[in-house]
Motif scaffolding. Structure first.
Motif: not given
Length: 191
Positions: A110-111, A114-115, A118, A158, A183-184
């Motif tokens: 993940l970037t 993104q992490y 989560r 996103d 975000l990616a």
């Protein structure tokens, strides 16, 4: 705009200085109340020291300006209050060990944002204000606010509506926003 800051260290403190100078109201909070109180005293009427929960509740946008490794603790303590909120993440996967800055591995391919997303759950995340060292953030923002050339400030999200809400803050801080994508596609400082 009313901005809640969790963390008033190097990035959080300098961002608060820029936002107040840009006309925003900042609600300053941290794990230890002495830092936010001293910064609020420095910044004057548009800055208030408060608790993290009160900052989250009263803010239009919440900035989590803490070390990357502190996000699990933030999620545990304030995750429920953050759900559905617009959250700005300036963090980079870095830590300090023996006086040296060390890059941390990001799990699962993940970037960084993104992490962090989560970890935080259902927040409306925008990654910005983390693409330069804290001293450069302040100097570049002050130059832009003072009528000099405005540096570019990339942002990634996103959530287009959350990003649109954060764009005025980027401008208030003295920068010209540049859409980096989702975000990616996010990059960290130094990349």
């Amino acid at each position: 705009m009313r901005v809640g800051l969790i963390g008033t260290g190097r990035i959080g403190g300098n961002l608060a200085r820029l936002l107040v100078a840009g006309g925003d109201e900042v609600l300053l909070s941290a794990g230890r109340p002495d830092g936010p109180k001293a910064l609020a005293d420095e910044l004057g009427a548009h800055a208030t020291a408060t608790s993290p929960l009160d900052a989250i509740a009263a803010a239009d946008v919440v900035v989590i300006a803490v070390w990357w490794e502190a996000f699990p603790e933030i999620a545990l303590e304030y995750g429920a209050a953050l759900q559905g909120r617009i959250v700005v993440d300036p963090s980079n996967p870095l830590t300090e060990r023996d006086g040296q800055i060390v890059r941390l591995p990001i799990p699962d391919g993940l970037t960084s944002p993104q992490y962090q997303l989560r970890r935080l759950g259902d927040v409306r995340l925008v990654r910005t204000f983390g693409d330069r060292p804290a001293a450069d953030l302040l100097a570049d923002g002050q130059r832009g606010q003072g009528g000099g050339a405005r540096g570019q400030m990339r942002y990634w999200s996103d959530d287009p509506l959350a990003a649109a809400t954060v764009l005025p803050l980027i401008r208030d801080a003295g920068f010209e926003p540049v859409d980096g994508g989702g975000l990616a596609q996010s990059k960290n400082a130094g990349e």
